[in-house]
Motif scaffolding. Sequence first.
Motif, PDB file in Angstrom:
ATOM      1  N   THR A  24       0.868  -1.240   0.037  1.00 50.22           N
ATOM      2  CA  THR A  24       0.052   0.037  -0.072  1.00 50.22           C
ATOM      3  C   THR A  24       0.847   1.191   0.062  1.00 50.22           C
ATOM      4  N   VAL A  25       1.954   1.303   0.782  1.00 48.96           N
ATOM      5  CA  VAL A  25       2.753   2.306   0.785  1.00 48.96           C
ATOM      6  C   VAL A  25       3.289   2.536  -0.623  1.00 48.96           C
ATOM      7  N   PHE A  26       3.863   1.472  -0.918  1.00 52.20           N
ATOM      8  CA  PHE A  26       4.547   1.432  -2.638  1.00 52.20           C
ATOM      9  C   PHE A  26       3.498   2.349  -3.669  1.00 52.20           C
ATOM     10  N   ASN A  27       2.386   1.531  -3.586  1.00 48.89           N
ATOM     11  CA  ASN A  27       1.127   2.024  -4.414  1.00 48.89           C
ATOM     12  C   ASN A  27       1.060   3.477  -4.341  1.00 48.89           C
ATOM     13  N   ALA A  28       1.062   4.006  -2.989  1.00 48.11           N
ATOM     14  CA  ALA A  28       0.888   5.507  -2.844  1.00 48.11           C
ATOM     15  C   ALA A  28       1.803   6.334  -3.650  1.00 48.11           C
ATOM     16  N   GLN A  29       2.944   5.993  -3.937  1.00 50.60           N
ATOM     17  CA  GLN A  29       4.047   6.569  -4.561  1.00 50.60           C
ATOM     18  C   GLN A  29       4.034   6.511  -6.128  1.00 50.60           C
ATOM     19  N   VAL A  30       3.325   5.502  -6.596  1.00 46.36           N
ATOM     20  CA  VAL A  30       3.069   5.486  -7.900  1.00 46.36           C
ATOM     21  C   VAL A  30       2.555   6.802  -8.882  1.00 46.36           C
ATOM     22  N   HIS A  42      12.810   7.814   2.022  1.00 46.66           N
ATOM     23  CA  HIS A  42      11.371   6.763   2.257  1.00 46.66           C
ATOM     24  C   HIS A  42      11.463   5.845   1.140  1.00 46.66           C
ATOM     25  N   ASP A  43      11.720   6.187  -0.168  1.00 41.98           N
ATOM     26  CA  ASP A  43      11.653   5.309  -1.109  1.00 41.98           C
ATOM     27  C   ASP A  43      12.690   4.146  -0.927  1.00 41.98           C
ATOM     28  N   HIS A  44      13.954   4.623  -0.481  1.00 43.03           N
ATOM     29  CA  HIS A  44      14.944   3.698  -0.368  1.00 43.03           C
ATOM     30  C   HIS A  44      14.799   2.550   0.648  1.00 43.03           C
ATOM     31  N   ALA A  45      14.404   3.149   1.915  1.00 40.13           N
ATOM     32  CA  ALA A  45      14.009   2.470   3.085  1.00 40.13           C
ATOM     33  C   ALA A  45      12.915   1.427   2.624  1.00 40.13           C
ATOM     34  N   LEU A  46      11.841   1.897   1.992  1.00 45.66           N
ATOM     35  CA  LEU A  46      10.938   0.888   1.628  1.00 45.66           C
ATOM     36  C   LEU A  46      11.422   0.042   0.729  1.00 45.66           C
ATOM     37  N   PHE A  47      12.161   0.113  -0.274  1.00 47.00           N
ATOM     38  CA  PHE A  47      12.817  -1.037  -1.433  1.00 47.00           C
ATOM     39  C   PHE A  47      13.727  -1.789  -0.415  1.00 47.00           C
ATOM     40  N   ASP A  48      14.609  -1.299   0.443  1.00 41.26           N
ATOM     41  CA  ASP A  48      15.354  -2.126   1.288  1.00 41.26           C
ATOM     42  C   ASP A  48      14.680  -2.899   2.313  1.00 41.26           C
ATOM     43  N   GLU A  49      13.277  -2.649   2.571  1.00 43.62           N
ATOM     44  CA  GLU A  49      12.720  -3.466   3.420  1.00 43.62           C
ATOM     45  C   GLU A  49      12.026  -4.758   2.286  1.00 43.62           C
ATOM     46  N   PHE A  50      11.645  -4.413   1.485  1.00 40.43           N
ATOM     47  CA  PHE A  50      11.086  -5.459   0.495  1.00 40.43           C
ATOM     48  C   PHE A  50      12.396  -6.471   0.326  1.00 40.43           C
ATOM     49  N   GLN A  51      13.551  -5.944   0.020  1.00 40.00           N
ATOM     50  CA  GLN A  51      14.659  -6.856  -0.052  1.00 40.00           C
ATOM     51  C   GLN A  51      15.061  -7.488   1.094  1.00 40.00           C
ATOM     52  N   GLU A  64      19.658  -0.535 -11.085  1.00 35.08           N
ATOM     53  CA  GLU A  64      19.651   0.033  -9.786  1.00 35.08           C
ATOM     54  C   GLU A  64      18.302   1.173  -9.432  1.00 35.08           C
ATOM     55  N   THR A  65      17.833   1.026 -10.366  1.00 34.41           N
ATOM     56  CA  THR A  65      16.490   2.140 -10.507  1.00 34.41           C
ATOM     57  C   THR A  65      15.163   1.420 -10.165  1.00 34.41           C
ATOM     58  N   ILE A  66      14.471   1.973  -9.293  1.00 37.50           N
ATOM     59  CA  ILE A  66      13.222   1.673  -8.825  1.00 37.50           C
ATOM     60  C   ILE A  66      12.127   2.317  -9.552  1.00 37.50           C
ATOM     61  N   SER A  67      11.238   1.694 -10.013  1.00 42.65           N
ATOM     62  CA  SER A  67      10.238   2.237 -10.881  1.00 42.65           C
ATOM     63  C   SER A  67       8.953   2.384 -10.046  1.00 42.65           C
ATOM     64  N   PHE A  68       8.371   3.532 -10.069  1.00 34.76           N
ATOM     65  CA  PHE A  68       6.986   3.692  -9.691  1.00 34.76           C
ATOM     66  C   PHE A  68       5.760   3.925 -10.574  1.00 34.76           C
ATOM     67  N   THR A  69       6.078   3.463 -11.640  1.00 28.51           N
ATOM     68  CA  THR A  69       5.370   3.887 -12.899  1.00 28.51           C
ATOM     69  C   THR A  69       3.850   3.027 -12.664  1.00 28.51           C
ATOM     70  N   HIS A  70       3.927   1.984 -12.188  1.00 25.56           N
ATOM     71  CA  HIS A  70       2.593   0.996 -11.975  1.00 25.56           C
ATOM     72  C   HIS A  70       2.554   0.614 -10.623  1.00 25.56           C
ATOM     73  N   PRO A  71       1.189   0.533 -10.196  1.00 23.70           N
ATOM     74  CA  PRO A  71       0.972  -0.224  -8.897  1.00 23.70           C
ATOM     75  C   PRO A  71       1.279  -1.745  -8.973  1.00 23.70           C
ATOM     76  N   VAL A  72       1.488  -2.178  -7.712  1.00 19.69           N
ATOM     77  CA  VAL A  72       1.912  -3.729  -7.576  1.00 19.69           C
ATOM     78  C   VAL A  72       1.028  -4.386  -6.875  1.00 19.69           C
ATOM     79  N   SER A  73       0.879  -5.607  -6.739  1.00 18.25           N
ATOM     80  CA  SER A  73       0.337  -6.511  -5.905  1.00 18.25           C
ATOM     81  C   SER A  73       1.341  -7.599  -5.511  1.00 18.25           C
ATOM     82  N   TYR A  74       1.063  -8.015  -4.329  1.00 16.10           N
ATOM     83  CA  TYR A  74       2.131  -9.105  -3.895  1.00 16.10           C
ATOM     84  C   TYR A  74       1.610 -10.442  -4.087  1.00 16.10           C
TER      85      TYR A  74
END
Length: 85
Positions: A24-30, A42-51, A64-74
């Motif tokens: 949900t936090v990721f999708n809020a950044q899309v 914020h985004d770096h910490a979020l991505f690091d938590e997923f990893q 090494e680039t994170i894309s916030f172009t599309h929402p995601v599901s898990y």
Amino acid sequence: MQQHIYYIKFALRFADMQIPELVTVFNAQVQSRGWCSLRAYHDHALFDEFQRRGIDTTAVTYGETISFTHPVSYDMTSNRLIAKG
């Protein structure tokens, strides 16, 4: 970056969240076009938590680039993020 106080604050908050909350936090950044150093932490910490949780993030990374172009599901069975759209 990981030693900065804002990164640490975000990392601690994300460590306490369940995976659906992180999604949900990721999708809020899309499609958010605003950018500042606070968002970078914020985004770096979020991505690091997923990893840290071993979640496959290849659907939202390009090198090494994170894309916030599309929402995601898990996808729990394959432990990965899936881009929607």
